[in-house]
Design a protein around this motif. Structure first.
Motif, PDB file in Angstrom:
ATOM      1  N   GLY A  28       0.802  -1.229   0.000  1.00  0.00           N
ATOM      2  CA  GLY A  28       0.000   0.000   0.000  1.00  0.00           C
ATOM      3  C   GLY A  28       0.824   1.262   0.000  1.00  0.00           C
ATOM      4  N   PHE A  29       2.092   1.137   0.302  1.00  0.00           N
ATOM      5  CA  PHE A  29       2.974   2.303   0.269  1.00  0.00           C
ATOM      6  C   PHE A  29       3.723   2.299  -1.069  1.00  0.00           C
ATOM      7  CE2 PHE A  29       1.934   1.412   4.612  1.00  0.00           C
ATOM      8  CZ  PHE A  29       1.737   2.669   5.168  1.00  0.00           C
ATOM      9  N   GLY A  30       4.885   2.861  -1.159  1.00  0.00           N
ATOM     10  CA  GLY A  30       5.610   2.855  -2.432  1.00  0.00           C
ATOM     11  C   GLY A  30       4.993   3.803  -3.445  1.00  0.00           C
ATOM     12  N   PRO A  31       4.787   3.337  -4.687  1.00  0.00           N
ATOM     13  CA  PRO A  31       4.323   4.245  -5.747  1.00  0.00           C
ATOM     14  C   PRO A  31       2.944   4.832  -5.486  1.00  0.00           C
ATOM     15  CG  PRO A  31       4.271   1.949  -6.478  1.00  0.00           C
ATOM     16  CD  PRO A  31       5.023   1.979  -5.186  1.00  0.00           C
ATOM     17  N   PHE A  32       2.115   4.144  -4.680  1.00  0.00           N
ATOM     18  CA  PHE A  32       0.781   4.670  -4.402  1.00  0.00           C
ATOM     19  C   PHE A  32       0.842   5.995  -3.642  1.00  0.00           C
ATOM     20  CE2 PHE A  32      -0.157   0.095  -4.882  1.00  0.00           C
ATOM     21  CZ  PHE A  32      -1.111   0.180  -5.873  1.00  0.00           C
ATOM     22  N   ILE A  33       1.895   6.194  -2.855  1.00  0.00           N
ATOM     23  CA  ILE A  33       2.024   7.456  -2.114  1.00  0.00           C
ATOM     24  C   ILE A  33       2.136   8.629  -3.070  1.00  0.00           C
ATOM     25  CG2 ILE A  33       3.555   8.774  -0.595  1.00  0.00           C
ATOM     26  CD1 ILE A  33       4.201   6.210   0.863  1.00  0.00           C
ATOM     27  N   ALA A  34       3.002   8.486  -4.065  1.00  0.00           N
ATOM     28  CA  ALA A  34       3.197   9.587  -5.018  1.00  0.00           C
ATOM     29  C   ALA A  34       1.912   9.890  -5.776  1.00  0.00           C
ATOM     30  CB  ALA A  34       4.321   9.226  -5.987  1.00  0.00           C
ATOM     31  N   VAL A  35       1.193   8.839  -6.194  1.00  0.00           N
ATOM     32  CA  VAL A  35      -0.068   9.045  -6.917  1.00  0.00           C
ATOM     33  C   VAL A  35      -1.082   9.773  -6.041  1.00  0.00           C
ATOM     34  CG1 VAL A  35      -2.026   7.862  -7.991  1.00  0.00           C
ATOM     35  CG2 VAL A  35       0.296   7.038  -8.398  1.00  0.00           C
ATOM     36  N   LYS A  41      -2.893  17.691  -4.588  1.00  0.00           N
ATOM     37  CA  LYS A  41      -2.283  18.964  -4.999  1.00  0.00           C
ATOM     38  C   LYS A  41      -0.919  19.215  -4.372  1.00  0.00           C
ATOM     39  CE  LYS A  41      -6.186  19.610  -7.136  1.00  0.00           C
ATOM     40  NZ  LYS A  41      -6.281  19.238  -8.567  1.00  0.00           N
ATOM     41  N   TRP A  42      -0.218  18.145  -4.029  1.00  0.00           N
ATOM     42  CA  TRP A  42       1.148  18.309  -3.550  1.00  0.00           C
ATOM     43  C   TRP A  42       2.068  18.512  -4.743  1.00  0.00           C
ATOM     44  CZ3 TRP A  42       3.567  16.039   1.300  1.00  0.00           C
ATOM     45  CH2 TRP A  42       2.661  16.034   2.364  1.00  0.00           C
ATOM     46  N   THR A  43       3.130  19.278  -4.529  1.00  0.00           N
ATOM     47  CA  THR A  43       4.125  19.452  -5.582  1.00  0.00           C
ATOM     48  C   THR A  43       5.071  18.261  -5.590  1.00  0.00           C
ATOM     49  OG1 THR A  43       5.740  20.581  -4.170  1.00  0.00           O
ATOM     50  CG2 THR A  43       4.032  21.947  -5.214  1.00  0.00           C
ATOM     51  N   GLN A  44       5.762  18.067  -6.713  1.00  0.00           N
ATOM     52  CA  GLN A  44       6.721  16.970  -6.799  1.00  0.00           C
ATOM     53  C   GLN A  44       7.869  17.155  -5.813  1.00  0.00           C
ATOM     54  OE1 GLN A  44       6.300  14.084  -8.613  1.00  0.00           O
ATOM     55  NE2 GLN A  44       4.273  15.030  -8.826  1.00  0.00           N
ATOM     56  N   ALA A  45       8.217  18.400  -5.526  1.00  0.00           N
ATOM     57  CA  ALA A  45       9.280  18.663  -4.548  1.00  0.00           C
ATOM     58  C   ALA A  45       8.855  18.213  -3.155  1.00  0.00           C
ATOM     59  CB  ALA A  45       9.633  20.148  -4.543  1.00  0.00           C
ATOM     60  N   ILE A  47       6.552  15.904  -2.455  1.00  0.00           N
ATOM     61  CA  ILE A  47       6.474  14.445  -2.460  1.00  0.00           C
ATOM     62  C   ILE A  47       7.870  13.840  -2.361  1.00  0.00           C
ATOM     63  CG2 ILE A  47       5.838  12.427  -3.848  1.00  0.00           C
ATOM     64  CD1 ILE A  47       3.591  14.169  -5.068  1.00  0.00           C
ATOM     65  N   GLY A  48       8.808  14.393  -3.126  1.00  0.00           N
ATOM     66  CA  GLY A  48      10.180  13.907  -3.078  1.00  0.00           C
ATOM     67  C   GLY A  48      10.791  14.053  -1.700  1.00  0.00           C
ATOM     68  N   LEU A  49      10.466  15.149  -1.005  1.00  0.00           N
ATOM     69  CA  LEU A  49      11.001  15.364   0.341  1.00  0.00           C
ATOM     70  C   LEU A  49      10.477  14.313   1.309  1.00  0.00           C
ATOM     71  CD1 LEU A  49      12.597  17.024   2.384  1.00  0.00           C
ATOM     72  CD2 LEU A  49      10.601  18.536   2.616  1.00  0.00           C
ATOM     73  N   VAL A  50       9.175  14.021   1.222  1.00  0.00           N
ATOM     74  CA  VAL A  50       8.586  13.020   2.110  1.00  0.00           C
ATOM     75  C   VAL A  50       9.202  11.644   1.840  1.00  0.00           C
ATOM     76  CG1 VAL A  50       6.465  11.729   2.585  1.00  0.00           C
ATOM     77  CG2 VAL A  50       6.411  14.223   2.467  1.00  0.00           C
ATOM     78  N   LEU A  51       9.332  11.289   0.577  1.00  0.00           N
ATOM     79  CA  LEU A  51       9.924   9.994   0.240  1.00  0.00           C
ATOM     80  C   LEU A  51      11.382   9.919   0.682  1.00  0.00           C
ATOM     81  CD1 LEU A  51       8.411   9.429  -3.327  1.00  0.00           C
ATOM     82  CD2 LEU A  51       7.669   8.421  -1.155  1.00  0.00           C
ATOM     83  N   SER A  52      12.089  11.035   0.568  1.00  0.00           N
ATOM     84  CA  SER A  52      13.492  11.056   0.992  1.00  0.00           C
ATOM     85  C   SER A  52      13.622  10.898   2.499  1.00  0.00           C
ATOM     86  CB  SER A  52      14.152  12.364   0.549  1.00  0.00           C
ATOM     87  OG  SER A  52      14.184  12.461  -0.852  1.00  0.00           O
ATOM     88  N   ILE A  53      12.725  11.552   3.235  1.00  0.00           N
ATOM     89  CA  ILE A  53      12.753  11.415   4.696  1.00  0.00           C
ATOM     90  C   ILE A  53      12.531   9.969   5.093  1.00  0.00           C
ATOM     91  CG2 ILE A  53      11.511  11.994   6.826  1.00  0.00           C
ATOM     92  CD1 ILE A  53      11.033  14.784   5.607  1.00  0.00           C
ATOM     93  N   GLY A  54      11.531   9.322   4.469  1.00  0.00           N
ATOM     94  CA  GLY A  54      11.289   7.911   4.748  1.00  0.00           C
ATOM     95  C   GLY A  54      12.480   7.047   4.390  1.00  0.00           C
ATOM     96  N   GLY A  55      13.130   7.367   3.264  1.00  0.00           N
ATOM     97  CA  GLY A  55      14.304   6.600   2.850  1.00  0.00           C
ATOM     98  C   GLY A  55      15.465   6.737   3.818  1.00  0.00           C
ATOM     99  N   VAL A  56      15.697   7.953   4.307  1.00  0.00           N
ATOM    100  CA  VAL A  56      16.796   8.177   5.255  1.00  0.00           C
ATOM    101  C   VAL A  56      16.527   7.447   6.567  1.00  0.00           C
ATOM    102  CG1 VAL A  56      17.949   9.928   6.658  1.00  0.00           C
ATOM    103  CG2 VAL A  56      17.513  10.363   4.235  1.00  0.00           C
ATOM    104  N   VAL A  57      15.289   7.546   7.058  1.00  0.00           N
ATOM    105  CA  VAL A  57      14.940   6.849   8.300  1.00  0.00           C
ATOM    106  C   VAL A  57      15.101   5.335   8.120  1.00  0.00           C
ATOM    107  CG1 VAL A  57      13.064   6.319   9.912  1.00  0.00           C
ATOM    108  CG2 VAL A  57      13.394   8.662   9.103  1.00  0.00           C
TER     109      VAL A  57
END
Length: 411
Positions: A28-35, A41-45, A47-57
């Motif tokens: 349920g996570f992964g690519p579905f988050i970005a979609v 109405k989130w910007t790609q920047a 979304i990228g920040l949220v995904l990066s935070i999750g990746g770092v953690v």
């Protein structure tokens, strides 16, 4: 010393279905988050920040997650709390898609995931022991693959027919059968010392059970380096190929990319148990060589094949690599770390290498593709896979333990 009783059918099947439903929840996570966030109405920047935070953690939490499982008296309880945390993260995504809540949910999900991987391996080892681990890991990989495929179909349908928000509500609901399956595993059948990779000793043996002794083990260091090379070569291949397919056949790109995901999952589900059995018969090194060779061939074929439909067929090699390493990574860690009492910390060390390799892969491959073309990028990834093959061939020792007549009975 008495031989531990074989685990019951109830516990073994409970572990099967726990892995199946957990794969559903994680899908349920992964690519579905970005979609989903794009529809909000989130910007790609952002979304990228949220995904990066999750990746770092997720990267920083690998070794602490393993250490938590090694210190736990009940791996089942820790796994249950982690599943509950993932479920609450999904509910937060669906209910309050605002930046502070989403960042918190992403952090909570990444931290819980750092515990779940070691917990599954620890429960498996605690139930069946080191000799039965190969076949057990094959079953784990099969049920995880079936869960991923089922969840992708269900959530994709829900997202299409209802809304992208519904994906996270389905994820939250699926946490319930995940916890029910976990409760079917009998706590008293999990050998806690065995789950941590510990051995009964007549006296405290600090030299063999210290963390320093673990990280000095040559096979563990070599294997962690080989896994880093694996991810460095592998992580960018599918995203890079997806971009190539989109430019060549934009209309059919979604279908082709979905097929490229389904084909390797099907192969993993079909052959993973056989990989576990062959690991006991042949040893670990021949299968590691097969996995790296398949990855190198896949990279070379991606660099030369132009027909988008043939690219789907090339994904058969991805399935071979995935089937091999989904079993071999925890199995070799168990081989090397068993007896130290730090099996799950060793998993965290290899998991950290995995995260570093995957993070670097997409950045480096994207840069090379932009500057020199996708063909050169794929060839470079194939070259990294070949380097991993050389490392296994010339440096990695065989880690299979001596045979012992106590395999897991899965019949």
């Amino acid at each position: 010393m008495a031989t531990p009783a074989a685990p019951s059918r109830q516990s073994l099947r409970g572990l099967d279905w726990f892995i199946f439903f957990l794969a559903d929840v994680q899908t349920g996570f992964g690519p579905f988050i970005a979609v989903y966030l794009t529809t909000q109405k989130w910007t790609q920047a952002q979304i990228g920040l949220v995904l990066s935070i999750g990746g770092v953690v997720g990267l920083l939490g690998q070794m602490p997650g393993g250490a938590i499982i090694d210190a736990a008296r009940s791996e089942r309880m820790v796994a249950g709390l982690a599943v509950a945390a993932v479920g609450m993260s999904a509910l937060a995504y669906a209910s309050w898609p605002i930046f502070p809540v989403v960042v918190t949910a992403a952090t909570l999900h990444a931290a819980a995931s750092c515990v779940l991987g070691p917990a599954i391996a620890a429960i498996s080892l605690g139930l069946v022991g080191p000799i039965g681990m190969g076949e057990r890991l094959g079953r784990n990989a099969r049920f995880a693959s079936l869960g991923n495929g089922t969840a992708a179909a269900v959530m994709g349908t829900a997202g299409y027919l209802i809304s992208s928000r519904s994906v996270f509500l389905v994820t939250f609901i699926l946490a319930v059968p995940t916890l029910l399956a976990l409760s079917r595993i009998r706590e008293h059948e999990i050998d806690v010392a065995q789950a941590h990779g510990a051995l009964m000793r007549d006296a405290n043996d600090a030299a063999n059970t210290s963390v320093l002794s673990l990280v000095r083990q040559r096979p563990l260091v070599i294997f962690a380096c080989s896994v880093l090379l694996l991810q460095l070569a592998n992580a960018a291949m599918l995203p890079l190929m997806a971009g190539v397919v989109t430019t060549r056949s934009a209309q059919w790109a979604p279908v082709l990319i979905a097929a490229c995901i389904i084909v390797p999952q099907a192969i993993v589900a079909l052959v993973s148990p056989q990989v576990g059995r062959l690991a006991q018969q042949w040893g670990r090194r021949p299968l590691l060589l097969l996995g790296f060779a398949s990855l190198a061939v896949r990279g070379l074929m991606f660099s030369t094949v132009r027909d988008p439909y043939l690219l789907v067929a090339v994904q058969v090699f991805d399935g071979i690599t995935a089937a091999v390493f989904s079993v071999m990574v925890p199995l070799i860690v168990a081989d090397v770390a068993f007896g130290s009492g730090h099996f799950n910390l060793a998993q965290g060390i290899v998991g950290t290498a995995t995260g570093i390799g995957a993070s670097l892969s997409t950045v480096l491959a994207g840069y090379v593709s932009d500057r020199l073309g996708s063909g050169i990028a794929f060839s470079g990834l194939a070259g990294i896979a070949a380097l991993g093959l050389v490392l296994i061939w010339f440096v990695m020792p065989e880690t299979r333990p001596s045979p012992h007549p106590a395999p897991e009975n899965q019949r």
